[in-house]
Scaffold this motif. Sequence first.
Motif, PDB file in Angstrom:
ATOM      1  N   CYS A  26       0.139   5.363   2.899  1.00 13.47           N
ATOM      2  CA  CYS A  26       1.041   6.226   3.771  1.00 13.47           C
ATOM      3  C   CYS A  26       2.351   5.398   3.918  1.00 13.47           C
ATOM      4  O   CYS A  26       2.768   4.790   3.225  1.00 13.47           O
ATOM      5  N   CYS A  76       2.190  -1.132   4.198  1.00 14.31           N
ATOM      6  CA  CYS A  76       1.483  -2.427   4.499  1.00 14.31           C
ATOM      7  C   CYS A  76       1.609  -3.302   3.203  1.00 14.31           C
ATOM      8  O   CYS A  76       1.157  -2.956   2.009  1.00 14.31           O
ATOM      9  N   CYS A  80       0.916  -1.094  -0.061  1.00 12.92           N
ATOM     10  CA  CYS A  80       0.051   0.082   0.022  1.00 12.92           C
ATOM     11  C   CYS A  80       0.918   1.088  -0.044  1.00 12.92           C
ATOM     12  O   CYS A  80       1.770   1.369   0.817  1.00 12.92           O
TER      13      CYS A  80
END
Lengths: 878, 212
Positions: free
Chosen positions: A236, A240, A233
């Motif tokens: 941010c 993750c 991901c």
Amino acid sequence: MSTDVSQNLITISVDGKEIKAVPGELVIEAAEKAGVFIPRFCYHNRLPQVGMCRMCLVEVKGPRGFALQPSCYLPVSDGMEVITESDKVKKAQDGVLELLLINHPLDCPTCDKGGECPLQDQTLTYGPGESRFAEEKRHWEKPIAISDLVFLDRERCIQCDRCTRFADVIAGDALIEFIGRGDHTEINVFPDRPFSSYFSGNTVQICPVGALTASPYRFKARPWDLSQVESSCTTCSMGCRIMVQSSQNELTRYLGLDSDSINHGWLCDKGRFGFEAVNSSDRVTVPLIRKNGSFTETTWASALSLIASKVSSAKAAGDPNRIGFLLGSRLTNEDIYAWVKLAKGVVASDSVDCQLGDGLSGKVISVLPRATINQAASAKAILAFTGDIREEIPVLFLRLREAIKSGKTKLATIGTHASSLDQLSDVSVKVSPDQLQLLARELMQESSKFPDIASLFTTQGVASDGDGLVVLLGRENLAWDRSVAEAFAVELSRALPKAKFLITIRSSNFAGGVDLGAVPGLLPGRTPIEDASLKLRQKWVNLPGRAGYGAAEMLKSALRGEVDVLFLVGSDPRQDYVDSVLANSALDQVGFVVSVDTYLSQSSSMADLILPASSFAEKSGTTTNLEGRVLTLNQKVTPRGLSRPDWTIASEIALELGEDLGFTSAADVLDEIAEVSPLHWGLSWHRLTRSAALEGVVIPISPTSLSIRPNAMLDQVSTPGIASVWNQGLASSKTSFLENDSEGDIEQVAEAPSQATRGLGESIWPLAPIQLLGFMNLVYTPKLYSHGEHLKNSPHLSHLAVEAKCRISGRTANDLGFETGDSVRVADKAGGEGLFELEIDDSVRDGTVELTRGSFAISGFSPVRIGETVNYVKVERA
Amino acid sequence: MSFFTPENLGKAQVLVGLYPDKRSALIPLCHLAQGQHGHLSNEAMVEIAELLGIQPAEVMGTASFYDMLHTEEVGKYLVGVCTNVACMLGGGLELLEHASDVLGIPPGATTDDGMFTLEEVECVAHCDKAPCAQVNYRYFGPLADSDFDRLVDDLRSDRLSETVPPHGVLSRVFRDAPAMVPLEIIHQERRDMDEAKKARLAAQNQDAGGKQ
Ligand code: SF4
Ligand code: SF4
Ligand code: FES
Ligand code: FES
């Protein structure tokens, strides 16, 4: 988790086979490692066990012979004898499944879980095949929305307690609960208290039946329609690990992958459901050029040659630093490197920045000793001087929360405003900027002005040189100049040289940006521009003559008309730059603005030329998370329209300028990175995509040991959607992730390279103690759903966007004669004003104003003015 | 905060203070709230959650588990007729049917005037007086149909206020909590006991060894 072989292993027998097990391990885990799968529903490797469903019953020998015991609740002991397949076990499994199915509806054909449902699968494998229950099943209204994102069908629930355990124990948001008793038991929320947790999507991911479904995926696909790739991901900086799934070339779902070092399988809802932005209709799909105030389509060829001519003439005019590059957090490492090579190595401009005033200086980041997430989660103590982690890097919050709740580590927070970390901390100290230096110097001294912190850390066994301490360093308050936090960190690192730092800045690839020279003054590998290595000189035709501008100076020079060409590569300063007044007026003064973007953002819609960039999941590459771990990003769908990956665009521009960057694939770029940057030594696409590389590698890799952790075995019941797509999905989904290639589990090295410690400047940042009449201290912080194009373009998240709010304490409100709901005018020192709705909140300190970063920039108003060390505002009745 | 009366709020705070973990006061607070209001309204549960620093859903989860805690409004008199074995043999089912006729409601319902809620209950340990019923958890039995009619009559005309408390009040006897024993003392006592046990075992072992 340590896989140290020297641990005292014990021996147990499973179905007559002797296996080794770690003391304390559960029978279900030990058996699984030995290749014996015991069926289960409530057991989940990342949740505390409850032994509720009884699906995992096995025979275990005790003093009175063999008896049935739940293997998920029973730790192994030496000499234990376990039987997982026998008539008795079979009968128990039949019984449990028959009982579970008594009240389970025959919904499979219309249930989203069909095809990836542990209840379906385990009934088929272990079930009785028939039911003796002829009576009426239990009925509930179906489904009910328990939040904006999650639907609950209570008829399907088998009461495994996974969702409720997750919400309570892991997320700390016990908003869903078992209500009632016996056959009246249901999962539900309290009336008018929806399940509005930042982590609600995880309950959908781990529900072993179709009771919980998430609105973005409802009725979208079946596992056999899907294909998937592993990725990370990039919403941010946590990075993750995710499984990206798509159907017919359209993204359909993200599921969290269980990575021991990063996310333990969890995702936040923003990361999980934000994928829809890739499909947004606001995507830019063709190059657009501004003509007479509006955009018209153009071709790549003419767009590129226009750019080349603008850049050449700007360069010919003299100072190449007048050509600026702002690189956004969307970029992969390869994108960043290609753009940095274009900027610094071709154009010879050092005006490159990858942060928008909400980060920390690249130089400071690169000199602080780095901690990994796991080191933070196992530190003796943590000191947090950072923005609210739950709002900014949500899954890091889960990791820290778990560590602190387990009692392993203790937390002290310092800052200006209440944050969710405060609820976990043992000491929390509110400070003003001028106290910070002193605090840093005297942190471990009990005679200091902050004895609580010192005594907490000493009791925890933190050494006087800071050994055992991890500092979370971010931007606690955006209204304080970043120099405040930088000065604090530098001072602290001097006082406690063994303390390690985890840089908790939200923007996703900031670490890659810093490591690859997307900051003024540095080259890839955090090398100062003066010290370019021989290798780099061989690869680069040019080098900047002198240090260029960072974002702040770039915008300020732009305002003076001193920036001729500005590239906004995935960067939206109008929306995201902290001083939006500066950003707005500066962009208007730039000679030629090129925006390389995926959406028509606030900034790109004001550009002279827009180039369409490929989005997440449309390109492969790597990203670096906040701990310096390089992770792979994989392409899943084809790029929209004529969009191209950012690194290709840089290469094309270079070609137009007569230089060949020398890349034909993202892997080429990575190879060159590994060659020219000592920090990235040993990285290659092949190594990172090897089946075992689930968690990527922390750089720098030590020369003697390449460290890649083997993949954890995937439990098909923990995250139902992944294994089923692997088993029945489209052929293209068979990435090698399930194969366990355990080539080396070697110690990871996370120390900064010694060469990077130079450059620790002497400068002590000046802190102006200002007392201005009528002005109040300002605290300016973002929320998870604060703002941004990404949020705006994600249909299931956009309505969660928060409005800008102004909060003051009850006492201050009293003094000023305000009430909750009043409309107030907040005025900054430079005369800008914004209208806000007032909220009284007693967690705000007296005399302080807290502003939440909202979804929209208010024109003419910016609570933060670049150049002010500390920002103050006035609050007046509107 | 607005649900608890000032007096009860004081009591609630004392209850919360009794436990090392605030959450332990959950059931006592539910009793307190039900005693005040007859049942646990949403408002009451929200306030209990606030006092304990937990979520209202958790209060609801616990309260809905127990039959004696009511999350829905019930009548002034909660009449529970037992139909478990002893009472059934003594005519419990017939009593329930009669009660249903007299009150004009099926089990589980409340009369329109809000006076009575009728419930069918399992053994309430009043078997020697079968068939029996309880009203607001006070026992009556054995009850012939006519006894039941009289009981209803007495309740309606408030003649039983001495025996039957208003609904929700489970106990009318309030005792002060005993003085708290400091945890140190408890730990010390545990240690002493452990020591003593160890010494005893050692002595036993020695005995056994000596005999060999
Ligand atoms: S909703 Fe799903 S996860 Fe939650 S208890 Fe029911 S079956 Fe388990
Ligand atoms: S914490 Fe960050 S990286 Fe993880 S899912 Fe959320 S946004 Fe994505
Ligand atoms: S009881 Fe063991 S998995 Fe549920
Ligand atoms: S059976 Fe009715 S009270 Fe025991």
